[in-house]
Design a protein around this motif. Sequence first.
Motif, mmCIF file in Angstrom:
data_model
loop_
_atom_site.group_PDB
_atom_site.id
_atom_site.type_symbol
_atom_site.label_atom_id
_atom_site.label_comp_id
_atom_site.label_asym_id
_atom_site.label_seq_id
_atom_site.Cartn_x
_atom_site.Cartn_y
_atom_site.Cartn_z
ATOM 1 N N SER A 1 0.952 -1.248 0.063
ATOM 2 C CA SER A 1 -0.124 -0.184 -0.087
ATOM 3 C C SER A 1 0.672 1.328 0.036
ATOM 4 N N LEU A 2 2.070 1.430 0.566
ATOM 5 C CA LEU A 2 2.831 2.373 0.713
ATOM 6 C C LEU A 2 3.329 2.627 -0.728
ATOM 7 N N LEU A 3 3.770 1.653 -1.469
ATOM 8 C CA LEU A 3 4.596 1.535 -2.656
ATOM 9 C C LEU A 3 3.432 2.140 -3.582
ATOM 10 N N ASN A 4 2.078 1.583 -3.645
ATOM 11 C CA ASN A 4 0.908 2.223 -4.304
ATOM 12 C C ASN A 4 0.600 3.797 -4.031
ATOM 13 N N LEU A 5 1.047 4.108 -2.915
ATOM 14 C CA LEU A 5 0.568 5.581 -2.295
ATOM 15 C C LEU A 5 1.778 6.405 -2.917
ATOM 16 N N GLU A 6 2.945 6.029 -2.897
ATOM 17 C CA GLU A 6 3.980 6.577 -3.712
ATOM 18 C C GLU A 6 3.979 6.818 -5.033
ATOM 19 N N ASN A 7 3.459 5.713 -5.756
ATOM 20 C CA ASN A 7 3.124 5.750 -7.295
ATOM 21 C C ASN A 7 2.227 6.700 -7.495
ATOM 22 N N GLU A 8 1.133 6.972 -6.689
ATOM 23 C CA GLU A 8 -0.010 7.704 -6.799
ATOM 24 C C GLU A 8 0.470 9.257 -6.791
ATOM 25 N N LEU A 9 1.069 9.150 -5.899
ATOM 26 C CA LEU A 9 1.614 10.592 -5.241
ATOM 27 C C LEU A 9 2.746 11.214 -6.428
ATOM 28 N N MET A 10 3.426 10.563 -6.970
ATOM 29 C CA MET A 10 4.514 10.702 -8.022
ATOM 30 C C MET A 10 3.576 11.132 -9.280
ATOM 31 N N LYS A 11 2.694 10.305 -9.692
ATOM 32 C CA LYS A 11 1.981 10.294 -10.812
ATOM 33 C C LYS A 11 1.158 11.748 -10.816
ATOM 34 N N HIS A 12 0.436 12.249 -9.604
ATOM 35 C CA HIS A 12 -0.320 13.075 -9.534
ATOM 36 C C HIS A 12 0.443 14.459 -9.479
ATOM 37 N N SER A 13 1.602 14.282 -8.680
ATOM 38 C CA SER A 13 2.529 15.750 -8.781
ATOM 39 C C SER A 13 3.020 15.748 -9.966
ATOM 40 N N ARG A 14 3.326 15.112 -10.813
ATOM 41 C CA ARG A 14 4.124 15.123 -12.045
ATOM 42 C C ARG A 14 2.920 15.842 -12.919
ATOM 43 N N THR A 15 1.825 15.529 -12.930
ATOM 44 C CA THR A 15 0.631 16.125 -13.604
ATOM 45 C C THR A 15 0.383 17.645 -13.604
ATOM 46 N N LEU A 16 0.337 17.907 -11.942
ATOM 47 C CA LEU A 16 0.285 18.989 -11.731
ATOM 48 C C LEU A 16 1.510 20.077 -12.173
ATOM 49 N N LEU A 17 2.857 19.337 -12.135
ATOM 50 C CA LEU A 17 3.750 20.051 -12.552
ATOM 51 C C LEU A 17 3.919 20.556 -13.971
ATOM 52 N N LEU A 18 3.205 19.468 -14.749
ATOM 53 C CA LEU A 18 3.180 19.700 -16.175
ATOM 54 C C LEU A 18 2.336 20.899 -16.316
ATOM 55 N N LEU A 19 1.209 21.068 -15.744
ATOM 56 C CA LEU A 19 0.371 22.229 -15.686
ATOM 57 C C LEU A 19 0.773 23.426 -15.030
ATOM 58 N N SER A 20 1.334 23.427 -14.141
ATOM 59 C CA SER A 20 2.199 24.626 -13.479
ATOM 60 C C SER A 20 3.287 24.196 -12.898
ATOM 61 N N CYS A 21 4.444 24.556 -13.823
ATOM 62 C CA CYS A 21 5.867 24.183 -13.282
ATOM 63 C C CYS A 21 6.237 24.977 -11.833
ATOM 64 N N ASP A 22 5.600 25.788 -11.325
ATOM 65 C CA ASP A 22 5.996 26.720 -10.181
ATOM 66 C C ASP A 22 5.135 26.300 -9.081
ATOM 67 N N PHE A 23 4.659 25.083 -9.037
ATOM 68 C CA PHE A 23 3.894 24.514 -7.668
ATOM 69 C C PHE A 23 4.375 23.989 -6.949
ATOM 70 N N GLY A 24 5.204 24.632 -5.853
ATOM 71 C CA GLY A 24 5.948 24.168 -4.840
ATOM 72 C C GLY A 24 5.811 22.848 -4.067
ATOM 73 N N SER B 1 4.000 20.658 -5.164
ATOM 74 C CA SER B 1 4.269 19.114 -5.868
ATOM 75 C C SER B 1 5.768 18.900 -6.033
ATOM 76 N N TRP B 2 6.625 20.074 -6.116
ATOM 77 C CA TRP B 2 8.102 19.649 -5.929
ATOM 78 C C TRP B 2 8.482 19.110 -4.675
ATOM 79 N N ASN B 3 7.736 19.434 -3.539
ATOM 80 C CA ASN B 3 8.253 18.978 -2.359
ATOM 81 C C ASN B 3 7.686 17.655 -1.920
ATOM 82 N N SER B 4 6.508 17.408 -2.377
ATOM 83 C CA SER B 4 6.130 15.847 -2.277
ATOM 84 C C SER B 4 6.941 15.315 -3.124
#
Length: 72
Positions: A24-47, A49-52
């Motif tokens: 479940s931790l691995l799944n949670l990390e994968n989801e976090l990385m996927k969602h934060s990547r999407t947010l950063l593609l939309l807005s690259c200065d979203f701190g 997402s970078w911190n997560s």
Amino acid sequence: MEEYKYYKLHHRDDKNASICSSSSLLNLENELMKHSRTLLLLSCDFGTSWNSRKLVLSKKQSLFMFMNELIF
């Protein structure tokens, strides 16, 4: 943001990290990385997402993940 909250909740201290199952931790990390990547593609200065992403990478310390992050 929800994925980041869940991840931080599970990694607040070592007790919570040991309670959470590794799959479940691995799944949670994968989801976090996927969602934060999407947010950063939309807005690259979203701190947040970078911190997560930095939080996950610092816990994993995997050369493969570091290289993927540099490519990103």
